[in-house]
Design a protein around this motif. Structure first.
Motif, PDB file in Angstrom:
ATOM      1  N   MET A   1      -6.786  18.261  65.446  1.00 33.94           N
ATOM      2  CA  MET A   1      -7.668  17.916  64.388  1.00 33.94           C
ATOM      3  C   MET A   1      -8.228  19.205  63.778  1.00 33.94           C
ATOM      4  O   MET A   1      -8.665  20.095  64.501  1.00 33.94           O
ATOM      5  N   LYS A   2      -8.187  19.274  62.469  1.00 34.41           N
ATOM      6  CA  LYS A   2      -8.766  20.417  61.756  1.00 34.41           C
ATOM      7  C   LYS A   2     -10.246  20.144  61.560  1.00 34.41           C
ATOM      8  O   LYS A   2     -10.638  19.043  61.173  1.00 34.41           O
ATOM      9  N   ALA A   8     -16.741  22.854  63.768  1.00 37.02           N
ATOM     10  CA  ALA A   8     -16.160  23.602  64.884  1.00 37.02           C
ATOM     11  C   ALA A   8     -17.251  24.265  65.721  1.00 37.02           C
ATOM     12  O   ALA A   8     -17.191  24.248  66.959  1.00 37.02           O
ATOM     13  N   ASN A  30      -7.415  25.378  54.717  1.00 36.19           N
ATOM     14  CA  ASN A  30      -7.065  23.982  54.520  1.00 36.19           C
ATOM     15  C   ASN A  30      -7.176  23.649  53.041  1.00 36.19           C
ATOM     16  O   ASN A  30      -8.180  23.974  52.404  1.00 36.19           O
ATOM     17  N   ILE A  77      -9.054  24.971  64.407  1.00 36.90           N
ATOM     18  CA  ILE A  77      -8.500  24.112  65.446  1.00 36.90           C
ATOM     19  C   ILE A  77      -8.940  24.725  66.774  1.00 36.90           C
ATOM     20  O   ILE A  77      -8.818  25.934  66.969  1.00 36.90           O
TER      21      ILE A  77
END
Length: 87
Positions: A1-2, A8, A30, A77
């Protein structure tokens, strides 16, 4: 999953409380239709991570890396391992 940079960082912050050590962070760009991983945006905790260091300090280093890169990369990631598997 980004993950977005903020997401994050939050995952890193909560991971140790859930029994996880962040072992790798990979950043990239992205766009609407793809994710471009960047070789200049990889952080590793070391292999194997030093269990004497503890999960919180390692995860803090991952958060610091993301914060340093978030001006250049907009998606991350994360790789993690369970503390029970890590020791």
């Amino acid at each position: 999953m980004k993950l977005t940079p903020d997401a994050a960082v939050e995952v890193c912050r909560r991971a140790a409380d859930r029994g996880l050590v962040i072992t790798r962070v990979e950043g990239g760009i992205n766009t609407a239709d793809r994710f471009e991983a960047r070789l200049d945006c990889i952080w590793d905790a070391g292999y194997p991570p030093n269990p004497d260091e503890g999960a919180h300090p390692i995860n803090r280093k991952a958060m610091d890396f993301i914060r340093a890169e978030m001006g250049f990369h907009n998606a991350f990631i994360l790789g993690a391992v369970s503390v029970s598997e890590w020791k």
